[in-house]
Scaffold this active site. Structure first.
Site, short mmCIF file in Angstrom:
data_model
loop_
_atom_site.label_atom_id
_atom_site.label_comp_id
_atom_site.label_asym_id
_atom_site.label_seq_id
_atom_site.Cartn_x
_atom_site.Cartn_y
_atom_site.Cartn_z
N GLU A 200 -22.30 4.31 7.09
CA GLU A 200 -21.46 4.99 6.11
C GLU A 200 -21.77 6.23 5.33
OE1 GLU A 200 -22.49 1.78 6.43
OE2 GLU A 200 -20.76 0.65 6.38
N HIS A 269 -21.15 -9.04 -0.66
CA HIS A 269 -19.77 -8.66 -0.22
C HIS A 269 -18.93 -8.72 -1.18
CE1 HIS A 269 -22.01 -8.66 3.53
NE2 HIS A 269 -20.95 -8.07 4.22
#
Lengths: 466, 339
Positions: A200, A269
């Site tokens: 990322e 998450h």
């Protein structure tokens, strides 16, 4: 006793699926691991493997059946020595064993999202309460999922502008981890639909660099949780360069992906980043709720010459809503929408929070309290005026968000109301939010950690002294 | 001709060139002039910092001039340049105006960023200079993105992405290497190894001290270059640009160089001896090397003095402008946040 095969949950957020095909017939022998059926969800077609051995006794849900709820018995398997006569025992048997479909079981219990009648589910996005001023009267509407609305928005903008491309993990050949980019590779090819390694930080920087060179990247993060690896490039490079260059070098880029809590995926998450990014001058932050807004605002984000953080919600991807059938439907960034008109109390929310807010407004109406529900849609720049005008009318306000309360977006809304409408307030602003804890995994705790319709109702009554 | 007596480059280089190709007199003169401009500019910046006219961080490029000047001599119009915070030399080499750079250092409205960026944050779209980045290593991903844009557009521009031996240990550098090779992006990674990441010697921070090998696990070729010899830099840059323009993907050039001054103006440089600095200055100074070659080839001291005078005039004019140009208007506080 015959074993029931249940409609499985194939992802944390799956609620129902289509039974596409039976690969075994009644009477056939089944070994553990055999593929017995194919199930279609809105994301993918998946194979169902048998976990038990025996003979396929009876198919309870014929192939071609659509929208079979998770946990519905779809077939029975007879163990050795059992016969069709034993099938009768099954119908008398109690509900399916929870252990066989833990995800599904948890879902109905915990997330208040499943469509089962027992679940306290916020309904699919409601647009019809008030006409959207962005949509001309008489416009034909099409029903589509939010996933499709996002895909169409990107496809339309990619057709319109050759500088627009999308990059991210699994966006191309896999068709999107959440199937949001379905079909884009086929239409636009590998030059413009680019699978990245799982890096990322690196690919966010590559995207920003490409944007500095004048391209218009859409950078998909598989979820915003992973974008914390890339936050330096989003803030230090994308958001600040225009200012640091005295206006010479800007960055037209969209960072998008699912944000906030999904279901049962625990603390790492399940985080809402709206407040984080909304603090940064130079960024625009969008968090839509309705399908139409998802489409119209994503198109606006892609066209915007500034870096835009576009926060989606995985729980909403499969939800359907009405999207105007217009050749080029763009919703302006920075304008809130009054989703439901009312005179007694203002409820300000956005994104997933709207599902609680609208449901709460229904409940409140039953008790004679008319709530005005405002969907902020854009968190930065924030449409303070729409909020203030409403509060001047109602004198009371509640904010609703799934994110944490401290330094949250609701806190910002409350502060602006205090600054601009203090004299109109008949009660302190109330904030309903996610609890001040990392998201727990256990179904009951997860439910407690998230806001609820009941909390919104209670807050609205409290500020109304009812 | 006084060739460098001892190269900064260690003998471990992957490809150790012998003597680099000679420059023409014209090239030598241009290299001298461009390196001198950087050195005099930086000396002046140091002086202005001492006077309080420049604030904050100020990282000087003195000693490393041959790297950026040699690289620039191999580039063509359209090639992009991006670097970290030690960026004044890169901007001057990209032909950005000295007065605009200096006025940015003093935080004035005539600066390249209208006074809002400062030493570490300047850009020029016109000169294809993409900054000027203050976060160590961030420019490596960004520079890779510039190369991505070249590839996307199908042009033959090359992104020259500079970073230091310190930044070479950052994670995103390797994420970028991976993508650059995977997608065959036209990017030259120029690692300016000046032996110290702030106060930490390479040997204390880097497991693999041969930076030309840092791309090995991605199949990116690399080369160690005597970054004190502008001819060696130019020769390596010629090869690297040809490699990239040929569609072969990225390449790494480790420039073995040295910074004479501290990491920033506030660095007392206690991590190395005065003798070490003096020895490099005496033996390998990139400007002295060119000057000596020119004198040996028959150029007169007078001619060289004229170059020095021309450069000093540019720098003095820049310094004068930077101290008299007004500060940005207060209204600038709220401009350039969005467009």
């Amino acid at each position: 006793m015959p074993i029931q095969v249940l409609m499985p949950a194939l992802s944390p957020t799956m609620e129902k699926g289509n039974l596409a095909k039976w690969l075994k017939k009644e009477g056939e022998t089944i070994k553990s691991g055999d593929v017995i059926a194919e199930i279609e969800t809105d994301k993918a077609t998946m194979e169902v493997e048998a976990t038990d051995e025996g003979t396929l006794g009876k198919i309870l849900i014929p192939e071609g059946t659509a929208d079979v709820a998770v946990n519905t018995p779809i077939a029975t398997i007879l163990a050795d020595g059992e016969s069709a006569a034993d099938l009768a025992k099954v119908s008398a048997a109690p509900a399916p064993k929870a252990a066989e479909a833990p995800a599904a079981e948890a879902k109905g219990d915990a997330k208040a999202e499943a469509p089962q009648p027992a679940a306290k589910a916020p309904a699919a996005p409601v647009n019809e309460a008030l006409p959207d001023p962005e949509i001309p009267a008489g416009t034909e509407m099409v029903t589509q999922t939010i996933r499709e609305a996002l895909r169409d928005a990107m496809a339309e903008e990619m057709r319109r502008d050759g500088d627009v491309f999308i990059m991210g993990e699994e966006v191309a050949e896999y068709q999107g981890a959440y199937k949001v980019t379905q079909g884009l590779l086929q239409e636009f090819g590998a030059r413009r639909v680019i699978d990245t390694p799982i890096t990322e930080h690196g690919f966010a920087g590559v995207g920003v660099g490409a944007a500095m060179a004048g391209l218009k990247p859409i950078v998909e993060f598989m979820t915003w949780n992973f974008a914390m690896q890339a936050i330096d490039q989003i803030i230090n490079s994308a958001a600040k360069t225009l200012y640091m260059s005295g206006g010479q070098m800007g960055c037209s880029i969209v960072f998008r992906g699912p944000n906030g809590a999904a279901a049962r995926v625990a603390a790492q998450h399940s985080q809402d980043y709206a407040a984080w990014y909304s603090q940064i001058p130079g960024l625009k932050v969008i968090a839509p709720y309705s399908a139409a807004d998802y489409k119209g605002l994503l198109k606006a984000a892609i066209r915007d010459p500034n870096p835009v953080v576009f926060l989606e919600n995985e729980m909403l991807y499969g939800h359907t809503g009405e999207v105007p059938k217009l050749p080029d439907f763009v919703v302006p960034i920075g304008k809130a929408r009054i989703a439901r008109a009312g005179k007694d109390v203002t409820i300000v929310s956005w994104a997933m929070g709207m599902s609680y807010a609208l449901k709460a407004a229904d409940e409140l109406a039953k008790e004679g309290i008319e709530a005005e529900v405002i969907d902020l849609r854009t968190i930065r720049p924030m449409d303070t005026e729409t909020v203030i005008n409403s509060v001047k009318k109602t004198g009371r306000a509640v904010t609703v968000e799934e994110g944490w309360q401290q330094s949250g977006v609701g806190s910002e809304v409350a502060a602006r109301i205090m600054e601009h409408a203090f004299d109109y307030l008949d009660a302190p602003v109330a904030r309903v939010s996610g609890k001040d804890v990392p998201m727990p995994y256990a179904a009951n705790l997860e439910k407690l950690a998230l806001p609820s319709v009941a909390e919104v109702v209670a807050a609205a009554k409290a500020v109304s002294y009812r | 001709m006084a060739a460098p007596k001892k190269s900064v480059a260690k003998e471990s280089g992957q490809e150790k060139a012998g003597s680099p190709p000679e420059f023409t007199r014209e090239q030598e003169l241009k290299a001298l002039r461009d390196m001198l401009l950087i050195r005099r500019f930086e000396e002046k910046a140091g002086q202005l910092y001492g006077m309080g006219a420049i604030g904050g961080f100020c990282h000087l490029y003195i000693g490393q001039e041959a790297v950026v000047v040699g690289m620039q001599m191999a580039l063509k119009q359209g090639d992009e340049v991006i670097t970290g915070y030690r960026d004044h030399g890169h901007m001057l080499a990209c032909d950005m105006e000295a007065r605009g750079v200096m006025a940015e250092l003093t935080g004035r409205r005539g600066g390249y960023s209208r006074g809002k960026g400062g030493s570490m944050h300047m850009f020029s779209k016109e000169k294809h200079f993409y900054g000027g980045h203050g976060i160590v290593g961030a420019q490596v991903s960004l520079g890779t993105g510039l190369a991505f844009a070249n590839r996307y557009r199908g042009n033959d521009n090359v992104s020259v992405t500079y970073f230091g031996d310190g930044a070479a240990n950052q994670g995103q550098v390797y994420e970028s290497f991976n993508m650059a090779e995977l997608w065959k992006l036209p990017v030259i990674y120029v690692i300016e190894n000046n032996r110290y990441a702030m106060g930490t010697a390479v040997s204390r921070a880097s497991a693999q001290q041969d930076f030309s090998k840092r791309g090995v696990s991605f199949n990116i070729p690399g080369k160690q270059v005597d970054g004190m010899d502008v001819r060696a830099v130019k020769a390596a840059a010629d090869e690297a640009t040809a490699w990239c323009r040929g569609g072969n993907g990225p390449i790494i050039l480790e420039m073995q160089t040295y910074r004479y001054r501290g990491h920033s103006m506030s660095d007392p440089a206690k991590y190395r001896t005065r003798e070490e600095v003096e020895k490099v200055r005496h033996d390998q100074d990139p400007i002295e090397q060119v000057r000596n070659r020119l004198l040996a080839s028959g150029v007169s001291e007078q001619d060289l003095k004229a170059i020095d005078a021309e450069v000093r005039e540019i720098v003095n004019e820049a310094a004068d402008f930077a101290q008299h140009d007004p500060e940005p208007d207060a209204s600038e506080l709220y401009t350039d946040i969005y467009r």
